[in-house]
Design a protein around this motif. Sequence first.
Motif, short mmCIF file in Angstrom:
data_model
loop_
_atom_site.label_atom_id
_atom_site.label_comp_id
_atom_site.label_asym_id
_atom_site.label_seq_id
_atom_site.Cartn_x
_atom_site.Cartn_y
_atom_site.Cartn_z
N TYR A 11 2.88 -12.57 -6.93
CA TYR A 11 3.21 -12.23 -5.52
C TYR A 11 4.54 -12.23 -5.12
CZ TYR A 11 2.29 -12.75 -0.72
OH TYR A 11 2.21 -12.39 0.88
N ASN A 12 5.58 -13.13 -5.42
CA ASN A 12 6.93 -13.12 -5.14
C ASN A 12 7.80 -12.47 -6.13
OD1 ASN A 12 6.47 -14.89 -2.98
ND2 ASN A 12 6.41 -16.70 -4.15
N ALA A 13 7.20 -12.01 -7.16
CA ALA A 13 7.92 -11.21 -8.17
C ALA A 13 8.07 -9.76 -7.80
CB ALA A 13 7.36 -11.43 -9.58
N LEU A 14 7.08 -9.27 -6.92
CA LEU A 14 6.91 -7.78 -6.63
C LEU A 14 7.76 -7.43 -5.51
CD1 LEU A 14 3.07 -7.17 -7.22
CD2 LEU A 14 4.95 -6.36 -8.81
N PRO A 15 8.52 -6.17 -5.61
CA PRO A 15 9.36 -6.05 -4.46
C PRO A 15 8.57 -5.73 -3.08
CG PRO A 15 9.19 -4.01 -5.98
CD PRO A 15 8.57 -5.32 -6.48
N PHE A 16 7.24 -5.44 -3.20
CA PHE A 16 6.40 -5.36 -1.87
C PHE A 16 5.53 -6.42 -2.09
CE2 PHE A 16 6.15 -2.46 -5.46
CZ PHE A 16 4.74 -2.46 -5.90
N GLY A 17 5.40 -7.22 -0.91
CA GLY A 17 4.55 -8.34 -1.03
C GLY A 17 3.03 -8.11 -0.49
N ASP A 18 2.81 -7.11 -0.28
CA ASP A 18 1.31 -6.83 0.05
C ASP A 18 0.73 -5.97 -0.99
OD1 ASP A 18 2.48 -4.40 0.43
OD2 ASP A 18 1.27 -3.83 2.11
N ALA A 19 1.16 -6.07 -2.34
CA ALA A 19 0.44 -5.55 -3.50
C ALA A 19 -0.64 -6.19 -3.95
CB ALA A 19 1.35 -4.86 -4.55
#
Length: 87
Positions: A11-19
């Motif tokens: 969750y925090n590793a992705l550049p877009f938080g809603d993925a």
Amino acid sequence: MSVVGWGRGLYNALPFGDAGGVTLPWAEKGRTVEVDIVLVPQTVRTTVELRTVLMHEFGHAAGLAHSPEPGSLMSASGSPDDMDAHP
């Protein structure tokens, strides 16, 4: 061996938080040999979200790219509310 699973730390590793998830293909000599799908439990909370995200990620696993068409299953929206629940 391809795997579908949950990745809370994603969750925090992705550049877009809603993925809702990410598809990770592995290739050898230019040929895909494995595709893993990691779902984000902080984002995928209902059966509708699970179904929509899985269909979207399996589309990537089959080689489909994001669609510029708003509301389509393969749109890059990231929000199941923005997608047709019955594509």
